[in-house]
Design a protein around this motif. Structure first.
Motif, PDB file in Angstrom:
ATOM      1  N   LEU A 114      31.221 -29.917  -6.652  1.00  0.00           N
ATOM      2  CA  LEU A 114      32.574 -29.475  -6.314  1.00  0.00           C
ATOM      3  C   LEU A 114      33.471 -30.664  -5.998  1.00  0.00           C
ATOM      4  O   LEU A 114      34.634 -30.710  -6.422  1.00  0.00           O
ATOM      5  N   PHE A 115      32.940 -31.643  -5.277  1.00  0.00           N
ATOM      6  CA  PHE A 115      33.712 -32.856  -5.011  1.00  0.00           C
ATOM      7  C   PHE A 115      34.040 -33.583  -6.317  1.00  0.00           C
ATOM      8  O   PHE A 115      35.175 -34.056  -6.519  1.00  0.00           O
ATOM      9  N   GLU A 116      33.062 -33.690  -7.194  1.00  0.00           N
ATOM     10  CA  GLU A 116      33.275 -34.384  -8.469  1.00  0.00           C
ATOM     11  C   GLU A 116      34.320 -33.685  -9.325  1.00  0.00           C
ATOM     12  O   GLU A 116      35.178 -34.340  -9.943  1.00  0.00           O
ATOM     13  N   VAL A 117      34.262 -32.362  -9.362  1.00  0.00           N
ATOM     14  CA  VAL A 117      35.246 -31.590 -10.133  1.00  0.00           C
ATOM     15  C   VAL A 117      36.648 -31.779  -9.557  1.00  0.00           C
ATOM     16  O   VAL A 117      37.621 -31.981 -10.293  1.00  0.00           O
ATOM     17  N   LEU A 118      36.750 -31.740  -8.237  1.00  0.00           N
ATOM     18  CA  LEU A 118      38.056 -31.920  -7.599  1.00  0.00           C
ATOM     19  C   LEU A 118      38.617 -33.314  -7.862  1.00  0.00           C
ATOM     20  O   LEU A 118      39.820 -33.476  -8.131  1.00  0.00           O
ATOM     21  N   LYS A 167      42.827 -36.459 -11.115  1.00  0.00           N
ATOM     22  CA  LYS A 167      43.184 -37.569 -12.006  1.00  0.00           C
ATOM     23  C   LYS A 167      43.916 -37.114 -13.260  1.00  0.00           C
ATOM     24  O   LYS A 167      44.350 -37.947 -14.065  1.00  0.00           O
ATOM     25  N   GLN A 168      44.048 -35.796 -13.432  1.00  0.00           N
ATOM     26  CA  GLN A 168      44.699 -35.284 -14.642  1.00  0.00           C
ATOM     27  C   GLN A 168      46.206 -35.552 -14.608  1.00  0.00           C
ATOM     28  O   GLN A 168      46.818 -35.594 -13.534  1.00  0.00           O
ATOM     29  N   GLN A 189      46.772 -28.912 -11.800  1.00  0.00           N
ATOM     30  CA  GLN A 189      46.938 -27.473 -11.636  1.00  0.00           C
ATOM     31  C   GLN A 189      46.588 -27.097 -10.194  1.00  0.00           C
ATOM     32  O   GLN A 189      45.430 -27.174  -9.785  1.00  0.00           O
ATOM     33  N   LYS A 190      47.605 -26.701  -9.459  1.00  0.00           N
ATOM     34  CA  LYS A 190      47.413 -26.414  -8.036  1.00  0.00           C
ATOM     35  C   LYS A 190      46.400 -25.296  -7.818  1.00  0.00           C
ATOM     36  O   LYS A 190      45.609 -25.332  -6.871  1.00  0.00           O
ATOM     37  N   GLU A 191      46.399 -24.281  -8.705  1.00  0.00           N
ATOM     38  CA  GLU A 191      45.463 -23.165  -8.549  1.00  0.00           C
ATOM     39  C   GLU A 191      44.023 -23.638  -8.666  1.00  0.00           C
ATOM     40  O   GLU A 191      43.133 -23.135  -7.965  1.00  0.00           O
ATOM     41  N   VAL A 192      43.784 -24.616  -9.538  1.00  0.00           N
ATOM     42  CA  VAL A 192      42.429 -25.142  -9.717  1.00  0.00           C
ATOM     43  C   VAL A 192      42.003 -25.914  -8.468  1.00  0.00           C
ATOM     44  O   VAL A 192      40.871 -25.772  -7.986  1.00  0.00           O
ATOM     45  N   ILE A 193      42.907 -26.737  -7.941  1.00  0.00           N
ATOM     46  CA  ILE A 193      42.601 -27.502  -6.732  1.00  0.00           C
ATOM     47  C   ILE A 193      42.323 -26.560  -5.565  1.00  0.00           C
ATOM     48  O   ILE A 193      41.340 -26.731  -4.831  1.00  0.00           O
ATOM     49  N   GLU A 194      43.158 -25.552  -5.402  1.00  0.00           N
ATOM     50  CA  GLU A 194      42.963 -24.610  -4.297  1.00  0.00           C
ATOM     51  C   GLU A 194      41.653 -23.845  -4.451  1.00  0.00           C
ATOM     52  O   GLU A 194      40.931 -23.626  -3.470  1.00  0.00           O
ATOM     53  N   GLY A 195      41.337 -23.455  -5.677  1.00  0.00           N
ATOM     54  CA  GLY A 195      40.080 -22.740  -5.922  1.00  0.00           C
ATOM     55  C   GLY A 195      38.874 -23.601  -5.588  1.00  0.00           C
ATOM     56  O   GLY A 195      37.905 -23.131  -4.976  1.00  0.00           O
ATOM     57  N   GLY A 196      38.944 -24.875  -5.982  1.00  0.00           N
ATOM     58  CA  GLY A 196      37.843 -25.791  -5.689  1.00  0.00           C
ATOM     59  C   GLY A 196      37.698 -26.040  -4.191  1.00  0.00           C
ATOM     60  O   GLY A 196      36.582 -26.079  -3.663  1.00  0.00           O
TER      61      GLY A 196
END
Length: 270
Positions: free
Chosen positions: A125-129, A134-135, A139-146
């Protein structure tokens, strides 16, 4: 020593959140506070000590440290660490879509250190975040979900098993105490638009303390920080904490700690 505690800003003013690997060059730091942000530090490898408000916590991964903006902390890490850092500013929390994350953070902020078990999902999860941050277009929704998933995993290892039952008023009360300290329940009740009796009920439910007892905890903690991390005189500390009389501050401190400010300062070394 200085007249005030150093305040660090580790995130640009235009950014509300930062997620990245732990900087191995930050193994040794000087005591400091944060500039209006909360920091979560996850270690999966490393050894040494993390000092928060003069208390030494041994680094025994895997674990998470939670550092609030009013706490004074510094690192003494004697091996190459591996881990991640999340820095969240107030602006991010104000604009957040999923308000459940605010509740998760409130629970996390109640603990300075959470011991984990080896859990690959936390690393992933840390790696995905970190990857998402870095993109070119975040996408705020992706960050919040993670974050929501990550915080849920960390809370799952927490020793605090009680349900989240704190009201918005209790959260705001604590935030007010971090911004301005006064030994005056009515002052905070007015800011919260409640009576002193209502504030006591809120504090009893959320903290199992009266409003006055909550204020005492914050005042004594801040007094200890200034005694340890600055060279301010007892008089200067007393006036900074809204005491009109130095002797009143000394008696107040001794009543709640059983020692005088001077004895505490002389017996504590960093």
């Amino acid at each position: 020593m200085k007249k005030s505690i150093a305040v660090y800003t580790k995130i640009p003013n235009v950014t509300d959140i930062k997620i990245e690997p732990f900087d191995v060059n930050k193994r040794y730091t000087k005591p400091h506070r944060h500039n209006k942000y909360i920091e979560l530090v996850y270690f999966r490898a490393g050894s040494g000590f993390h000092y928060m408000d003069s208390t030494a916590y041994e680094i025994k991964p895997p674990l998470v440290f939670v550092i609030n903006n009013n706490e004074v902390h510094h690192w003494e890490i004697d091996t190459i660490p591996e881990g991640f850092v999340i820095i969240i500013k107030e602006g991010f929390l104000e604009k957040i879509i999923d308000k459940h994350i605010n509740q998760q953070l409130y629970r996390l902020k109640k603990q300075q250190m959470i011991t984990l078990q080896t859990d690959e999902s936390i690393d992933k999860l840390f790696e995905v975040l970190c990857f998402e941050m870095k993109q070119p277009s975040i996408q705020k929704e992706v960050i919040e979900g993670g974050l929501k998933a990550l915080f849920a995993k960390i809370i799952g290892y927490s020793n605090r098993t009680e349900r989240f039952e704190n009201s918005d008023k209790s959260i705001y009360f604590e935030e007010l105490l971090k911004q301005e300290l006064r030994n005056d329940v009515s002052f905070y009740a007015d800011l919260l638009n409640v009576t002193t009796q209502q504030l006591n009920v809120i504090c009893k439910k959320s903290f199992s303390k009266t409003a006055s007892q909550v204020i005492i905890t914050f005042i004594i903690q801040e007094a200890k920080r200034q005694l340890v991390y600055t060279d301010r005189t007892i008089s200067e500390i007393a006036y900074s904490l809204d005491f009109k009389d130095v002797s009143h501050f000394v008696k107040y401190f001794k009543r709640h700690t059983e020692i005088t400010p001077l004895v505490f300062k002389q017996s504590t070394s960093i």
